[in-house]
Design a protein around this motif. Structure first.
Motif, PDB file in Angstrom:
ATOM      1  N   TYR A   4     -46.987  47.967 -27.499  1.00 29.49           N
ATOM      2  CA  TYR A   4     -46.369  47.169 -28.845  1.00 29.49           C
ATOM      3  C   TYR A   4     -44.879  47.939 -29.030  1.00 29.49           C
ATOM      4  O   TYR A   4     -43.863  47.208 -29.302  1.00 29.49           O
ATOM      5  CB  TYR A   4     -47.147  46.982 -29.958  1.00 29.49           C
ATOM      6  CG  TYR A   4     -46.604  46.665 -31.243  1.00 29.49           C
ATOM      7  CD1 TYR A   4     -46.255  44.975 -31.400  1.00 29.49           C
ATOM      8  CD2 TYR A   4     -45.941  47.356 -32.221  1.00 29.49           C
ATOM      9  CE1 TYR A   4     -45.679  44.590 -32.322  1.00 29.49           C
ATOM     10  CE2 TYR A   4     -45.540  46.922 -33.468  1.00 29.49           C
ATOM     11  CZ  TYR A   4     -45.276  45.343 -33.509  1.00 29.49           C
ATOM     12  OH  TYR A   4     -44.725  44.965 -34.585  1.00 29.49           O
ATOM     13  N   ASP A   5     -44.888  49.162 -29.211  1.00 33.58           N
ATOM     14  CA  ASP A   5     -43.875  49.916 -29.336  1.00 33.58           C
ATOM     15  C   ASP A   5     -42.853  50.105 -28.081  1.00 33.58           C
ATOM     16  O   ASP A   5     -41.628  49.937 -28.105  1.00 33.58           O
ATOM     17  CB  ASP A   5     -44.215  51.603 -29.472  1.00 33.58           C
ATOM     18  CG  ASP A   5     -45.119  51.725 -30.621  1.00 33.58           C
ATOM     19  OD1 ASP A   5     -44.680  50.982 -31.712  1.00 33.58           O
ATOM     20  OD2 ASP A   5     -45.877  52.588 -31.053  1.00 33.58           O
ATOM     21  N   GLU A   6     -43.503  49.939 -26.819  1.00 28.22           N
ATOM     22  CA  GLU A   6     -42.757  49.920 -25.645  1.00 28.22           C
ATOM     23  C   GLU A   6     -41.853  48.446 -25.612  1.00 28.22           C
ATOM     24  O   GLU A   6     -40.801  48.570 -25.337  1.00 28.22           O
ATOM     25  CB  GLU A   6     -43.553  50.134 -24.213  1.00 28.22           C
ATOM     26  CG  GLU A   6     -42.850  50.287 -23.047  1.00 28.22           C
ATOM     27  CD  GLU A   6     -43.662  50.367 -21.957  1.00 28.22           C
ATOM     28  OE1 GLU A   6     -43.159  49.851 -20.637  1.00 28.22           O
ATOM     29  OE2 GLU A   6     -44.675  50.909 -22.033  1.00 28.22           O
ATOM     30  N   GLU A  10     -41.916  44.788 -33.648  1.00 30.06           N
ATOM     31  CA  GLU A  10     -42.072  43.364 -34.466  1.00 30.06           C
ATOM     32  C   GLU A  10     -40.655  42.563 -34.177  1.00 30.06           C
ATOM     33  O   GLU A  10     -40.927  41.217 -33.723  1.00 30.06           O
ATOM     34  CB  GLU A  10     -42.242  43.556 -35.923  1.00 30.06           C
ATOM     35  CG  GLU A  10     -42.794  42.257 -36.540  1.00 30.06           C
ATOM     36  CD  GLU A  10     -41.509  41.534 -37.172  1.00 30.06           C
ATOM     37  OE1 GLU A  10     -41.773  40.346 -37.319  1.00 30.06           O
ATOM     38  OE2 GLU A  10     -40.471  42.001 -37.510  1.00 30.06           O
ATOM     39  N   PRO A  11     -39.552  42.991 -34.373  1.00 28.65           N
ATOM     40  CA  PRO A  11     -38.513  42.194 -34.065  1.00 28.65           C
ATOM     41  C   PRO A  11     -38.409  41.400 -32.653  1.00 28.65           C
ATOM     42  O   PRO A  11     -38.210  40.340 -32.506  1.00 28.65           O
ATOM     43  CB  PRO A  11     -37.225  43.038 -34.392  1.00 28.65           C
ATOM     44  CG  PRO A  11     -37.530  44.125 -34.903  1.00 28.65           C
ATOM     45  CD  PRO A  11     -39.178  44.416 -34.663  1.00 28.65           C
ATOM     46  N   LYS A  12     -38.639  42.455 -31.621  1.00 30.31           N
ATOM     47  CA  LYS A  12     -38.806  41.743 -30.329  1.00 30.31           C
ATOM     48  C   LYS A  12     -39.976  40.762 -30.125  1.00 30.31           C
ATOM     49  O   LYS A  12     -39.742  39.819 -29.429  1.00 30.31           O
ATOM     50  CB  LYS A  12     -38.685  43.072 -29.397  1.00 30.31           C
ATOM     51  CG  LYS A  12     -38.635  42.595 -27.832  1.00 30.31           C
ATOM     52  CD  LYS A  12     -37.524  42.175 -27.460  1.00 30.31           C
ATOM     53  CE  LYS A  12     -37.362  42.150 -25.890  1.00 30.31           C
ATOM     54  NZ  LYS A  12     -36.105  41.509 -25.323  1.00 30.31           N
ATOM     55  N   LEU A  13     -41.018  41.462 -30.433  1.00 27.30           N
ATOM     56  CA  LEU A  13     -42.039  40.246 -30.299  1.00 27.30           C
ATOM     57  C   LEU A  13     -41.826  39.092 -30.995  1.00 27.30           C
ATOM     58  O   LEU A  13     -42.339  38.013 -30.537  1.00 27.30           O
ATOM     59  CB  LEU A  13     -43.446  40.912 -30.964  1.00 27.30           C
ATOM     60  CG  LEU A  13     -44.762  40.213 -30.863  1.00 27.30           C
ATOM     61  CD1 LEU A  13     -45.108  39.914 -29.266  1.00 27.30           C
ATOM     62  CD2 LEU A  13     -45.902  41.077 -31.431  1.00 27.30           C
ATOM     63  N   ALA A  51     -49.717  41.097 -30.997  1.00 23.07           N
ATOM     64  CA  ALA A  51     -49.255  42.609 -31.482  1.00 23.07           C
ATOM     65  C   ALA A  51     -50.470  43.148 -31.258  1.00 23.07           C
ATOM     66  O   ALA A  51     -50.550  44.560 -30.987  1.00 23.07           O
ATOM     67  CB  ALA A  51     -48.945  42.544 -32.905  1.00 23.07           C
ATOM     68  N   ARG A  52     -51.858  42.708 -31.869  1.00 18.60           N
ATOM     69  CA  ARG A  52     -52.722  43.430 -31.749  1.00 18.60           C
ATOM     70  C   ARG A  52     -53.423  43.714 -30.318  1.00 18.60           C
ATOM     71  O   ARG A  52     -53.736  44.789 -29.930  1.00 18.60           O
ATOM     72  CB  ARG A  52     -54.058  42.572 -32.459  1.00 18.60           C
ATOM     73  CG  ARG A  52     -55.363  43.161 -32.418  1.00 18.60           C
ATOM     74  CD  ARG A  52     -55.486  43.425 -33.861  1.00 18.60           C
ATOM     75  NE  ARG A  52     -56.942  43.998 -34.017  1.00 18.60           N
ATOM     76  CZ  ARG A  52     -57.005  44.954 -34.729  1.00 18.60           C
ATOM     77  NH1 ARG A  52     -55.971  45.777 -35.395  1.00 18.60           N
ATOM     78  NH2 ARG A  52     -58.167  45.851 -34.782  1.00 18.60           N
ATOM     79  N   ILE A  58     -52.161  45.707 -36.430  1.00 16.22           N
ATOM     80  CA  ILE A  58     -51.744  44.474 -37.296  1.00 16.22           C
ATOM     81  C   ILE A  58     -52.998  43.658 -37.205  1.00 16.22           C
ATOM     82  O   ILE A  58     -53.773  43.303 -36.252  1.00 16.22           O
ATOM     83  CB  ILE A  58     -50.692  43.772 -36.462  1.00 16.22           C
ATOM     84  CG1 ILE A  58     -49.408  44.560 -36.889  1.00 16.22           C
ATOM     85  CG2 ILE A  58     -50.340  42.332 -37.282  1.00 16.22           C
ATOM     86  CD1 ILE A  58     -47.999  43.954 -36.086  1.00 16.22           C
ATOM     87  N   ARG A  59     -53.416  43.110 -38.296  1.00 16.31           N
ATOM     88  CA  ARG A  59     -54.629  42.221 -38.415  1.00 16.31           C
ATOM     89  C   ARG A  59     -54.241  40.884 -38.075  1.00 16.31           C
ATOM     90  O   ARG A  59     -53.300  40.181 -38.375  1.00 16.31           O
ATOM     91  CB  ARG A  59     -54.997  42.246 -39.711  1.00 16.31           C
ATOM     92  CG  ARG A  59     -56.246  41.496 -40.008  1.00 16.31           C
ATOM     93  CD  ARG A  59     -56.748  41.653 -41.526  1.00 16.31           C
ATOM     94  NE  ARG A  59     -58.106  40.766 -41.869  1.00 16.31           N
ATOM     95  CZ  ARG A  59     -57.972  39.867 -42.435  1.00 16.31           C
ATOM     96  NH1 ARG A  59     -56.762  39.434 -43.234  1.00 16.31           N
ATOM     97  NH2 ARG A  59     -58.935  39.141 -42.694  1.00 16.31           N
ATOM     98  N   TYR A  60     -55.205  39.945 -37.186  1.00 17.20           N
ATOM     99  CA  TYR A  60     -55.195  38.691 -36.736  1.00 17.20           C
ATOM    100  C   TYR A  60     -55.813  38.119 -37.985  1.00 17.20           C
ATOM    101  O   TYR A  60     -57.090  38.175 -37.961  1.00 17.20           O
ATOM    102  CB  TYR A  60     -55.618  38.444 -35.407  1.00 17.20           C
ATOM    103  CG  TYR A  60     -55.762  37.155 -34.797  1.00 17.20           C
ATOM    104  CD1 TYR A  60     -54.572  36.414 -34.825  1.00 17.20           C
ATOM    105  CD2 TYR A  60     -57.235  36.427 -34.841  1.00 17.20           C
ATOM    106  CE1 TYR A  60     -54.819  35.125 -34.652  1.00 17.20           C
ATOM    107  CE2 TYR A  60     -57.141  35.275 -34.714  1.00 17.20           C
ATOM    108  CZ  TYR A  60     -56.015  34.214 -34.276  1.00 17.20           C
ATOM    109  OH  TYR A  60     -56.190  33.163 -33.819  1.00 17.20           O
TER     110      TYR A  60
END
Length: 124
Positions: A4-6, A10-13, A51-52, A58-60
């Motif tokens: 996720y960090d790589e 959040e903005p990119k995802l 994300a998860r 992050i909660r689904y």
């Protein structure tokens, strides 16, 4: 560092998911499956789910996948079309290969929760 960090967090995802969901809604082959769906709601659940899967804390908040997809008769070829749209979107957004491979493998692992077709053949 998580995938996720790589990816860029959040903005990119969110940018990737916005594009991906818009492509699915517009697609000639599977767009009709989303005719009654709320686009922004789908995007939110897709962001949470991806994300998860990529290691974010992050909660689904969506329903379990088998429950959400049970009322729909999603065929193997339709599952594979969505998969191909995801691949193309990830490539277009220049997602690192390791992240792409993990994301697609995760999607593939969920196939049995979305469709009863074990492969891409469309059956009755």
């Amino acid at each position: 560092m998580s995938l996720y960090d790589e990816l860029g967090g959040e903005p990119k995802l969110r940018a990737i998911i916005d594009d991906f969901v818009d492509r699915c809604f517009a697609d000639t082959m599977i767009g009709f499956l989303f005719s009654r769906a709320e686009r922004e709601r789908i995007k939110q659940f897709e962001v949470q789910h991806a994300a998860r899967a990529l290691g974010a804390d992050i909660r689904y908040e969506g329903r379990p996948l088998h429950e959400a997809h049970a009322p729909h008769r999603i065929l193997g070829g339709q599952f594979d079309r969505r998969r191909q749209i995801l691949i193309e979107t990830l490539v277009d957004h220049q997602v690192p290969e390791a992240v792409r491979e993990h994301w697609i493998a995760h999607q593939d692992s969920l196939r049995h929760l979305v469709t009863k077709d074990p492969d891409s053949n469309c059956r009755d």
